[in-house]
Design an enzyme around this catalytic site. Structure first.
Site, PDB file in Angstrom:
ATOM      1  N   ARG A  24       0.830  -1.207   0.000  1.00 59.25           N
ATOM      2  CA  ARG A  24       0.000   0.000   0.000  1.00 59.25           C
ATOM      3  C   ARG A  24       0.862   1.253   0.000  1.00 59.25           C
ATOM      4  O   ARG A  24       2.063   1.211   0.288  1.00 59.25           O
ATOM      5  CB  ARG A  24      -0.910   0.017   1.231  1.00 59.25           C
ATOM      6  CG  ARG A  24      -0.137  -0.018   2.549  1.00 59.25           C
ATOM      7  CD  ARG A  24      -1.058  -0.106   3.745  1.00 59.25           C
ATOM      8  NE  ARG A  24      -0.305  -0.142   4.992  1.00 59.25           N
ATOM      9  CZ  ARG A  24      -0.589   0.563   6.079  1.00 59.25           C
ATOM     10  NH1 ARG A  24      -1.636   1.375   6.079  1.00 59.25           N
ATOM     11  NH2 ARG A  24       0.134   0.471   7.168  1.00 59.25           N
ATOM     12  N   THR A 134      11.838   3.665   8.950  1.00 56.43           N
ATOM     13  CA  THR A 134      11.470   2.988   7.714  1.00 56.43           C
ATOM     14  C   THR A 134      11.861   3.777   6.478  1.00 56.43           C
ATOM     15  O   THR A 134      11.566   4.978   6.365  1.00 56.43           O
ATOM     16  CB  THR A 134       9.952   2.726   7.684  1.00 56.43           C
ATOM     17  OG1 THR A 134       9.599   1.936   8.821  1.00 56.43           O
ATOM     18  CG2 THR A 134       9.558   1.993   6.419  1.00 56.43           C
ATOM     19  N   LYS A 161      12.030  -1.149   2.913  1.00 54.39           N
ATOM     20  CA  LYS A 161      10.911  -1.796   2.237  1.00 54.39           C
ATOM     21  C   LYS A 161      11.298  -2.223   0.820  1.00 54.39           C
ATOM     22  O   LYS A 161      11.875  -1.431   0.064  1.00 54.39           O
ATOM     23  CB  LYS A 161       9.706  -0.847   2.172  1.00 54.39           C
ATOM     24  CG  LYS A 161       9.128  -0.477   3.531  1.00 54.39           C
ATOM     25  CD  LYS A 161       8.419  -1.639   4.186  1.00 54.39           C
ATOM     26  CE  LYS A 161       7.668  -1.210   5.442  1.00 54.39           C
ATOM     27  NZ  LYS A 161       6.929  -2.320   6.058  1.00 54.39           N
ATOM     28  N   ASP A 190      12.182  -5.622   4.647  1.00 50.48           N
ATOM     29  CA  ASP A 190      10.782  -6.019   4.775  1.00 50.48           C
ATOM     30  C   ASP A 190      10.163  -6.104   3.389  1.00 50.48           C
ATOM     31  O   ASP A 190       9.926  -5.090   2.745  1.00 50.48           O
ATOM     32  CB  ASP A 190      10.007  -5.023   5.633  1.00 50.48           C
ATOM     33  CG  ASP A 190       8.582  -5.480   5.925  1.00 50.48           C
ATOM     34  OD1 ASP A 190       8.225  -6.597   5.493  1.00 50.48           O
ATOM     35  OD2 ASP A 190       7.841  -4.735   6.579  1.00 50.48           O
ATOM     36  N   GLU A 218      12.116  -9.603   6.858  1.00 56.80           N
ATOM     37  CA  GLU A 218      10.756  -9.745   7.381  1.00 56.80           C
ATOM     38  C   GLU A 218       9.783 -10.168   6.288  1.00 56.80           C
ATOM     39  O   GLU A 218       9.783  -9.599   5.193  1.00 56.80           O
ATOM     40  CB  GLU A 218      10.326  -8.404   7.988  1.00 56.80           C
ATOM     41  CG  GLU A 218       8.951  -8.413   8.623  1.00 56.80           C
ATOM     42  CD  GLU A 218       8.627  -7.091   9.291  1.00 56.80           C
ATOM     43  OE1 GLU A 218       7.462  -6.901   9.681  1.00 56.80           O
ATOM     44  OE2 GLU A 218       9.539  -6.248   9.427  1.00 56.80           O
ATOM     45  N   ASP A 243       5.695 -11.904   9.911  1.00 55.82           N
ATOM     46  CA  ASP A 243       4.848 -10.772  10.280  1.00 55.82           C
ATOM     47  C   ASP A 243       3.398 -11.107   9.960  1.00 55.82           C
ATOM     48  O   ASP A 243       2.656 -11.606  10.801  1.00 55.82           O
ATOM     49  CB  ASP A 243       5.308  -9.503   9.571  1.00 55.82           C
ATOM     50  CG  ASP A 243       4.446  -8.286   9.915  1.00 55.82           C
ATOM     51  OD1 ASP A 243       3.596  -8.383  10.820  1.00 55.82           O
ATOM     52  OD2 ASP A 243       4.601  -7.226   9.277  1.00 55.82           O
ATOM     53  N   LYS A 267       2.163  -7.302  16.296  1.00 57.57           N
ATOM     54  CA  LYS A 267       1.526  -5.988  16.188  1.00 57.57           C
ATOM     55  C   LYS A 267       0.180  -6.062  16.901  1.00 57.57           C
ATOM     56  O   LYS A 267      -0.593  -7.001  16.691  1.00 57.57           O
ATOM     57  CB  LYS A 267       1.329  -5.590  14.724  1.00 57.57           C
ATOM     58  CG  LYS A 267       2.639  -5.348  13.978  1.00 57.57           C
ATOM     59  CD  LYS A 267       2.399  -5.052  12.509  1.00 57.57           C
ATOM     60  CE  LYS A 267       3.723  -4.814  11.785  1.00 57.57           C
ATOM     61  NZ  LYS A 267       3.539  -4.709  10.315  1.00 57.57           N
ATOM     62  N   ILE A 297       0.574   2.525  10.650  1.00 57.19           N
ATOM     63  CA  ILE A 297       0.812   3.971  10.664  1.00 57.19           C
ATOM     64  C   ILE A 297      -0.105   4.578  11.721  1.00 57.19           C
ATOM     65  O   ILE A 297      -1.208   5.043  11.451  1.00 57.19           O
ATOM     66  CB  ILE A 297       0.570   4.596   9.277  1.00 57.19           C
ATOM     67  CG1 ILE A 297       1.462   3.917   8.254  1.00 57.19           C
ATOM     68  CG2 ILE A 297       0.870   6.094   9.304  1.00 57.19           C
ATOM     69  CD1 ILE A 297       2.952   4.041   8.533  1.00 57.19           C
ATOM     70  N   ASP A 322       8.439   4.008  14.589  1.00 57.34           N
ATOM     71  CA  ASP A 322       8.782   5.285  13.976  1.00 57.34           C
ATOM     72  C   ASP A 322       7.600   6.073  13.440  1.00 57.34           C
ATOM     73  O   ASP A 322       7.755   7.229  13.033  1.00 57.34           O
ATOM     74  CB  ASP A 322       9.795   5.067  12.844  1.00 57.34           C
ATOM     75  CG  ASP A 322       9.270   4.117  11.764  1.00 57.34           C
ATOM     76  OD1 ASP A 322       8.311   3.363  12.042  1.00 57.34           O
ATOM     77  OD2 ASP A 322       9.821   4.114  10.656  1.00 57.34           O
TER      78      ASP A 322
END
Length: 366
Positions: A24, A134, A161, A190, A218, A243, A267, A297, A322
């Site tokens: 995304r 990130t 990423k 990731d 990840e 994850d 998470k 986020i 972050d």
């Protein structure tokens, strides 16, 4: 104390620059803020809608809380918190972010009732955390620029990423980040499910041979491909972290039972809150697998809850907090404090959240 009221508020905040992953692109951080009142004490929670990961929208989070969770929790005694969490997690299936927001508000209340900061109420293992920063997936040149900037700002760990397009393009991205930062930063890759098992083995092996400083990789493969995840883990020297493959304690049990990953990223939005996250960590710890606590986020409210949970547990050794640093403006009064990459906790009870901005207004002060 009885739960007397549960309210939801939709808020949003602009990011400094777009946050891009294989799944995304985010330019505006939307969240649902939850305010749980137990007599005259307020507990705070947050749920960022993340359709690409949890399947929840802002509207579904609000509906889940207002129509299915709140009617069952109002009137329950805070002292019977195991009952509260049972009712919360059986009020509807899935909808883990909605549950997480209410869960963290309940824990905020419990810690306040005990007159302790939440991380101490949960175990109090440490009081200082170091977050990564990130690097969104963009062109190699832009990612190199971003990585160099973050290192110059005092960040020692970069979460890079990848997984957006071709594997060769990803290798270019990673090499550019390494070239621009040298040995000044540890790199966490990731892929956000963006590679196949074969691609992951090829890419990681190549990076290992070239001496790239990888802390971990990840979720290299799709969430459902547990066999592929294990194949990658067994084929490379770099630690592999699950994850999206692990939402629940049952998922964690499946991963650890066949040693499909070396690490697990917990998470709160995937787990459904702290109550379930504690179970995931316990399963991982019993199998000798360390955990990271990550985030979506989220504003400083949700990150504060995640940070308190992470600080409380010995087995949680990595931290990805972050997101509030990406916001153009701070919208939360209170919570954890940042000094570059380091996160500290205030002496307030619970989460230490005083108020949250909704537009130009402050939502409740406590």
């Amino acid at each position: 104390m009885k739960i007397t009221n549960i309210e939801t508020f939709a808020v949003c905040a602009q990011l400094k620059k777009p946050f891009k992953t294989a799944l995304r692109t985010v330019t505006t951080a939307e969240s649902v803020i939850v305010k749980v009142t137990a007599e005259d004490v307020i507990g705070w929670g947050e749920a960022p809608p993340t359709v690409a990961i949890t399947g929840e929208s802002k509207e579904s989070v609000i509906s889940s809380i207002n129509n299915h969770i709140s009617p069952k929790l109002i009137g329950l005694e805070l002292s019977s918190y195991e009952t509260i969490f049972k009712v919360l997690h059986t009020s509807l299936v899935r909808n883990t972010s909605a549950k997480a927001a209410v869960d963290m508000a309940i824990y905020d209340l419990l810690a306040k009732q005990s007159n302790l900061p939440l991380y101490q109420y949960l175990g109090g293992f440490r009081d200082l955390l170091e977050t990564d920063y990130t690097v969104s997936v963009n062109s190699p040149e832009e990612m190199g620029d971003d990585a160099s900037q973050y290192v110059s700002e005092g960040f020692n760990i970069l979460k890079v990423k990848v997984g957006k397009d071709t594997i060769e393009r990803d290798l270019e991205r990673i090499k550019e980040v390494q070239n621009r930062t040298g040995n000044k930063a540890s790199i966490r890759l990731d892929a956000n499910q963006g590679w196949t098992a074969k691609e992951a083995i090829y890419a990681i092996t190549k990076l290992e041979q070239e001496g790239i400083n990888l802390d971990l990789v990840e979720q290299p493969v799709p969430a459902h491909d547990i066999e592929g995840l294990k194949r990658v883990t067994d084929s490379v020297n770099t630690p592999i972290m699950a994850d999206e493959s692990v939402f629940s304690a049952r998922d964690a049990l499946q991963v650890v039972s066949i040693r499909a990953a070396d690490l697990i990223n917990i998470k709160l939005m995937k787990a459904g809150g702290i109550h379930q996250a504690l179970k995931i960590n316990a399963i991982a710890e019993s199998a000798g697998i360390e955990c990271m606590v990550g985030s979506m986020i989220e504003s400083k409210l949700g990150i504060t809850a995640a940070a308190h949970f992470a600080a409380s547990q010995k087995n949680i050794t990595r931290f990805d907090f972050d997101a509030p640093l990406m916001f153009k403006e701070e919208n939360v009064d209170g919570g954890v404090a940042y000094n570059k990459s380091m996160i500290t906790f205030n002496s307030y009870t619970g989460l230490g959240i005083h108020s949250v901005k909704q537009g130009g207004l402050q939502i409740g002060i406590n």
